[in-house]
Design a protein around this motif. Structure first.
Motif, short mmCIF file in Angstrom:
data_model
loop_
_atom_site.label_atom_id
_atom_site.label_comp_id
_atom_site.label_asym_id
_atom_site.label_seq_id
_atom_site.Cartn_x
_atom_site.Cartn_y
_atom_site.Cartn_z
N VAL A 166 0.88 -1.06 0.00
CA VAL A 166 -0.15 -0.02 0.10
C VAL A 166 0.90 1.25 0.08
O VAL A 166 1.49 1.46 1.01
CB VAL A 166 -0.80 0.04 1.40
CG1 VAL A 166 -1.72 1.35 1.40
CG2 VAL A 166 -1.71 -1.31 1.18
N ALA A 295 -5.77 -0.01 -2.74
CA ALA A 295 -5.14 1.43 -2.62
C ALA A 295 -4.17 1.76 -3.67
O ALA A 295 -3.89 2.93 -3.68
CB ALA A 295 -4.62 1.14 -1.17
N PRO A 299 -5.85 5.03 -5.79
CA PRO A 299 -5.65 5.62 -4.25
C PRO A 299 -6.69 6.79 -4.33
O PRO A 299 -6.65 7.34 -3.04
CB PRO A 299 -4.24 6.04 -4.49
CG PRO A 299 -3.99 6.29 -6.17
CD PRO A 299 -4.63 5.06 -6.64
N THR A 302 -10.01 4.91 -2.78
CA THR A 302 -9.72 4.05 -1.96
C THR A 302 -9.25 4.27 -0.34
O THR A 302 -8.25 4.85 -0.22
CB THR A 302 -8.90 2.73 -2.39
OG1 THR A 302 -8.97 2.20 -3.70
CG2 THR A 302 -8.72 1.52 -1.48
N TYR A 303 -9.94 3.81 0.71
CA TYR A 303 -9.74 4.02 2.18
C TYR A 303 -9.29 2.55 2.53
O TYR A 303 -10.15 1.77 2.76
CB TYR A 303 -10.87 4.62 2.67
CG TYR A 303 -11.43 5.74 2.22
CD1 TYR A 303 -10.95 6.98 3.39
CD2 TYR A 303 -12.11 6.21 1.12
CE1 TYR A 303 -11.48 8.40 2.88
CE2 TYR A 303 -12.35 7.54 1.11
CZ TYR A 303 -12.14 8.41 1.59
OH TYR A 303 -12.44 9.61 0.97
N HIS A 304 -8.16 2.36 2.67
CA HIS A 304 -7.26 1.04 2.95
C HIS A 304 -7.12 1.05 4.54
O HIS A 304 -6.68 1.85 5.12
CB HIS A 304 -6.17 0.86 2.31
CG HIS A 304 -5.34 -0.44 2.60
ND1 HIS A 304 -5.41 -1.65 1.77
CD2 HIS A 304 -4.81 -1.00 3.90
CE1 HIS A 304 -4.86 -2.56 2.22
NE2 HIS A 304 -4.35 -2.25 3.53
N ARG A 322 -5.33 4.28 5.38
CA ARG A 322 -4.60 5.03 4.52
C ARG A 322 -5.80 5.65 3.66
O ARG A 322 -6.65 4.92 3.34
CB ARG A 322 -3.67 4.29 3.46
CG ARG A 322 -3.11 4.84 2.31
CD ARG A 322 -4.01 5.12 1.20
NE ARG A 322 -3.86 6.03 0.09
CZ ARG A 322 -4.35 6.77 -0.50
NH1 ARG A 322 -5.65 6.14 -0.48
NH2 ARG A 322 -4.27 7.64 -1.43
#
Length: 471
Positions: A166, A295, A299, A302-304, A322
């Motif tokens: 990530v 992610a 990116p 996306t909320y990782h 993240r």
């Protein structure tokens, strides 16, 4: 066997709402039953009409109703008690299964880190606590800290997430109290009243968080490769939901690892419908080689979420989110509203382990133990099909059609072995697959695990006689 719970109010007999279908009537009856349970029109403990009463109500033969009730019982929707009647089953069944470890029995239920005698994690924790206790700045670690973690803690989080592929900068990371805390924060931040899209079998913690926030969940079908893009597109069109919660790597409960091509297809659907993604990466560190996380591929949307408790040590309740940099302030506010401040002591310990290589050593030790337990399971359960990968903490076992998974759970419990029934992971109540999730990590030793798996194998080998044909 405990008596079904009954309400104090007398309720009208159940009358199924049958939908027009080309399929058999018995299947329509089961679907109607599942729909009424899901909608809350039927509750746990409600008594259902007798076979004859229901046959008269719907104008069906007695044999059709008998077959419908048998199928509903196989799916875990109802329970028949001789002499008492047929009742709606409690789909949570917490009296049958608890995620808390029960050392009086062999627990093959929860997603647990395999802790062994002389565990490397315990030794590392004892040494780290001793070192922290000798620090001159211990006072600073005894108070509050900034809501989303200090700069050094966020940098450590970025490094930990980077080990799983990530890409993250310190400015994109928020420190939280583990994966469950991260899930609650992200759902409260991103979801709208239309709800959240989820895999049709998924992490129970995500379902619990959505329920707590009163968010409807919209199940999306899976296959062996994970989310089906066409099913996701259809769910987006029908629900209006614009947040997807998913686990592409080391999926819980199926252990599936979504291939790169499928990830790209899922992301195309998300771009088409402007869907934000919550990517659960808590179990991803256990997979040595996996396709790039969502992610890394998208990116901007996306909320990782990552965690240390599953990959390293359960007591280390530290997680990292993240997120796109523009979400940083909102996540700080969400952290303040939920826990105000994480534990500076635990966050500092986590940062130290990430910096000095202890975290990677513990991760590798967990992979190694998981691999040994998977090898043991392959030997004991030989001949009984299931799905897993080499370093998963659990396996997913579809049960043959002539057997019921809920029946196996009860039979195993009677022999002091606890199993994970599929309905705990079902996003649509009453529609759980006929399957078990078998944890390999919760047993206190490989010997205990072997005993539990042998009990399961013995139960699987018991064949149920085929019903006699009526002449």
């Amino acid at each position: 066997m405990p008596e079904p719970r009954r309400s104090f109010m007398t309720r009208a007999p159940w009358k199924p709402r049958l939908k027009r279908s080309d399929g058999p009537l018995y299947a329509a009856l089961v679907d109607a039953l599942a729909a009424d349970i899901s909608a809350g029109r039927l509750r746990a403990g409600d008594r259902l009409p007798t076979h004859r009463e229901l046959a008269v109500t719907v104008g069906a033969s007695l044999g059709t109703v008998t077959r419908a009730y048998a199928e509903a019982e196989r799916r875990g929707l109802i329970r028949a008690q001789v002499g008492n009647g047929t009742f709606v089953r409690d789909l949570t069944e917490m009296e049958r299964y608890s995620p808390q470890l029960d050392r009086t029995r062999i627990d093959l239920g929860p997603t647990a880190v395999p802790i062994v005698p002389g565990d490397l994690g315990h030794l590392a924790l004892a040494a780290a606590l001793k070192q922290l206790g000798e620090r001159a700045d211990l006072t600073a670690l005894s108070g509050y800290q900034s809501h989303g973690g200090s700069e050094s803690q966020r940098a450590a989080g970025a490094r930990w997430l980077g080990l799983a592929g990530v890409p993250a900068s310190e400015a994109e990371v928020t420190v939280c109290g583990g994966a469950q805390h991260a899930t609650l924060m992200l759902l409260s931040l991103l979801a709208t009243p239309e709800g959240v899209l989820v895999e049709d079998v998924t992490y129970p913690g995500a379902l619990a968080a959505a329920e707590w926030l009163r968010l409807p969940t919209h199940p999306v079908a899976l296959d062996a490769d994970g989310l089906i893009p066409e099913a996701l597109a259809e769910a987006c069109r029908k629900s209006g939901a614009r947040v997807l919660y998913c686990t592409p790597t080391n999926h819980n409960p199926t252990t599936a690892i979504m291939p790169l091509q499928r990830r790209q297809a899922v992301l195309e659907v998300c771009r088409e419908f402007d869907v934000a993604l919550i990517e659960n990466g808590a179990l991803a560190p256990l997979v040595a080689k996996a396709p790039p996380p969502l992610a890394a591929l998208a990116p901007e949307r996306t909320y990782h979420l990552g965690s240390l408790s599953k990959a390293l040590l359960p007591a280390l309740r530290v997680g990292y989110i993240r997120a796109p940099a523009h979400a940083r302030l909102a996540l700080e506010q969400a952290a303040a509203a939920t826990v105000w401040s994480g534990s500076p002591l635990m966050s500092e310990l986590a940062s130290r382990w990430i910096a000095d290589g202890t975290a990677e050593a513990l991760r590798d030790a967990r992979r190694s133990e998981a691999m040994a337990r998977q090898s043991l399971a392959a030997s004991v359960l030989k001949g009984h099909p299931y799905v897993a990968h080499a370093t998963a903490y659990f396996l997913w076992m579809p049960i043959p059609e002539h057997r019921r998974a809920t029946e196996l759970v009860e039979q195993a419990a009677a022999r002091d072995v606890l199993l994970g029934p599929a309905h705990l992971f079902a996003a649509r109540p009453g529609n759980a697959p006929n399957a078990l999730r078998v944890s390999l990590g919760a047993a206190s030793s490989r010997a205990e695990l072997e005993r539990g798996l042998k009990t399961l194998a013995e139960l699987l080998e018991v064949t149920t006689p085929a019903p006699r044909s009526m002449r």
